[in-house]
Design a protein around this motif. Structure first.
Motif, short mmCIF file in Angstrom:
data_model
loop_
_atom_site.label_atom_id
_atom_site.label_comp_id
_atom_site.label_asym_id
_atom_site.label_seq_id
_atom_site.Cartn_x
_atom_site.Cartn_y
_atom_site.Cartn_z
N GLU A 210 0.87 -1.17 0.00
CA GLU A 210 0.00 0.00 0.00
C GLU A 210 0.91 1.23 0.00
N ILE A 211 0.83 2.00 -1.07
CA ILE A 211 1.73 3.15 -1.23
C ILE A 211 0.92 4.39 -1.59
N ASP A 212 1.17 5.47 -0.88
CA ASP A 212 0.60 6.76 -1.23
C ASP A 212 1.59 7.45 -2.17
N TYR A 213 1.37 7.29 -3.46
CA TYR A 213 2.34 7.74 -4.46
C TYR A 213 2.61 9.24 -4.39
N GLU A 214 1.62 10.01 -4.03
CA GLU A 214 1.77 11.47 -4.03
C GLU A 214 2.44 11.98 -2.77
N ASN A 215 2.14 11.37 -1.64
CA ASN A 215 2.55 11.96 -0.37
C ASN A 215 3.68 11.23 0.35
N GLU A 216 3.88 9.96 0.08
CA GLU A 216 4.97 9.25 0.76
C GLU A 216 6.31 9.68 0.19
N SER A 217 7.28 9.82 1.07
CA SER A 217 8.63 10.22 0.65
C SER A 217 9.37 9.03 0.04
N VAL A 218 10.43 9.35 -0.67
CA VAL A 218 11.30 8.31 -1.22
C VAL A 218 11.83 7.43 -0.09
N GLU A 219 12.23 8.04 1.01
CA GLU A 219 12.77 7.29 2.14
C GLU A 219 11.74 6.34 2.73
N ALA A 220 10.49 6.79 2.82
CA ALA A 220 9.43 5.94 3.38
C ALA A 220 9.16 4.74 2.48
N ILE A 221 9.19 4.96 1.18
CA ILE A 221 8.97 3.86 0.23
C ILE A 221 10.12 2.87 0.30
N ILE A 222 11.34 3.38 0.41
CA ILE A 222 12.52 2.51 0.53
C ILE A 222 12.40 1.62 1.76
N GLU A 223 12.03 2.22 2.88
CA GLU A 223 11.90 1.44 4.11
C GLU A 223 10.81 0.38 3.98
N LYS A 224 9.72 0.74 3.32
CA LYS A 224 8.63 -0.20 3.12
C LYS A 224 9.10 -1.40 2.29
N ILE A 225 9.90 -1.14 1.27
CA ILE A 225 10.43 -2.22 0.43
C ILE A 225 11.41 -3.08 1.23
N GLU A 226 12.28 -2.44 2.02
CA GLU A 226 13.25 -3.18 2.81
C GLU A 226 12.58 -4.20 3.73
N TYR A 227 11.51 -3.76 4.38
CA TYR A 227 10.78 -4.69 5.25
C TYR A 227 10.10 -5.78 4.43
N ALA A 228 9.50 -5.39 3.30
CA ALA A 228 8.72 -6.34 2.50
C ALA A 228 9.59 -7.46 1.93
N ILE A 229 10.82 -7.12 1.48
CA ILE A 229 11.68 -8.17 0.91
C ILE A 229 12.67 -8.71 1.97
N GLU A 230 12.41 -8.35 3.22
CA GLU A 230 13.13 -8.87 4.38
C GLU A 230 14.63 -8.57 4.32
N GLN A 231 14.92 -7.33 3.92
CA GLN A 231 16.30 -6.88 3.86
C GLN A 231 16.54 -5.64 4.71
N HIS A 232 15.59 -5.32 5.60
CA HIS A 232 15.79 -4.20 6.51
C HIS A 232 16.83 -4.59 7.56
N PRO A 233 17.69 -3.64 7.97
CA PRO A 233 18.74 -3.97 8.95
C PRO A 233 18.22 -4.63 10.23
N SER A 234 16.96 -4.38 10.60
CA SER A 234 16.43 -4.97 11.82
C SER A 234 16.36 -6.49 11.75
#
Length: 267
Positions: free
Chosen positions: A219-243
């Protein structure tokens, strides 16, 4: 379909269909035979539109990952649930599947050139070239070509831009998402770097359980979400976030690092 009908990149679809059939038949046992591919979530593919879908995935080999996805996508669209049993699904493959790849990789031999014809959208990497670190501007023609591919069908991309795990997501992926507003479907793969060499052309070990999990679209708000927020969302989704590193056993992390060090000398 006319015999010489072409896609937006000038590739003859009749030829592309036969390349997928032949390459798919030759590689099928790599995922069902020599090794076994466990699939989850393939039913999600059946409900996607025919165009403007972007698949984002972690990356383990140059070619084996994307070839496996071609198998899974076509098997699912032909009615198979989480299975690539019976290679007959390749007789009428989806011809508007593309994948983003480094231009220098796709020119590195005859087989990569054949695979490129089957669906590559080749781009120039801005951070690495010929094995060396570089720093250059993104070519707008590369971005436009990804947009053309999205307008025509489905696009697979590996937003870390490397087969090494835990590397950061490239910002270009988020910019493409904001610009073209595709449906973004995450995929998590595993077992490929244990099964194949780094290029994904040679079987390194048999009897490996490979896995591919296709997740619900983000779920992405294309107009209002920042590049950084989208990146973090992808990192979690593909299980590559540092956490995620915090929950991986230390011995597994050490084994990963040892393998990466070994690759520096082998490739």
């Amino acid at each position: 379909m006319g015999l010489f009908k072409r896609n937006p990149f000038g590739h003859i679809l009749f030829l592309k269909k036969w390349l997928i059939r032949i390459a798919g038949t030759m590689t099928h046992r790599r995922y069902r035979g020599f090794n076994e591919l466990k699939i989850e979530g393939s039913e999600i593919l059946k409900n996607l539109p025919d165009t403007n879908v972007l698949f984002v995935s972690n990356h383990q080999t140059y070619f084996a990952d994307v070839v496996a996805m071609f198998h899974v996508f076509n098997a699912s669209l032909s009615g198979r649930g989480d299975s690539i049993k019976n290679v007959g699904y390749l007789w009428n493959p989806k011809l508007n599947i593309y994948y983003v790849a480094a231009k220098e990789t796709m020119k590195s031999g005859l087989l990569p050139k054949i695979l490129a014809y089957a669906g590559s959208v080749s781009i120039e990497r801005t951070w690495r070239a010929n094995g060396e670190e570089v720093n250059r501007q993104v070519k707008m023609s590369d971005i436009s070509n990804i947009g053309i591919a999205l307008d025509d069908g489905w696009v697979i991309t590996f937003p870390q831009g490397t087969t090494r795990p835990w590397k950061p997501i490239r910002k270009g992926t988020a910019h493409i998402i904001k610009r073209y507003k595709p449906i973004v479907v995450p995929i998590v793969i595993d077992g490929f770097r244990r099964s194949f060499d780094r290029k994904g052309l040679r079987i390194k070990k048999k009897g490996i359980l490979q896995s591919m999990e296709i997740k619900e679209p983000l779920e992405i708000d294309y107009e209002n979400e920042s590049v950084e927020a989208i990146i973090e969302k992808i990192e979690y989704a593909i299980e590559q976030h540092p956490s995620f590193l915090k929950v991986i056993p230390q011995e597994e992390l050490e084994a990963m690092e040892e393998l990466n060090e070994k690759r520096k000398w082998e490739y």
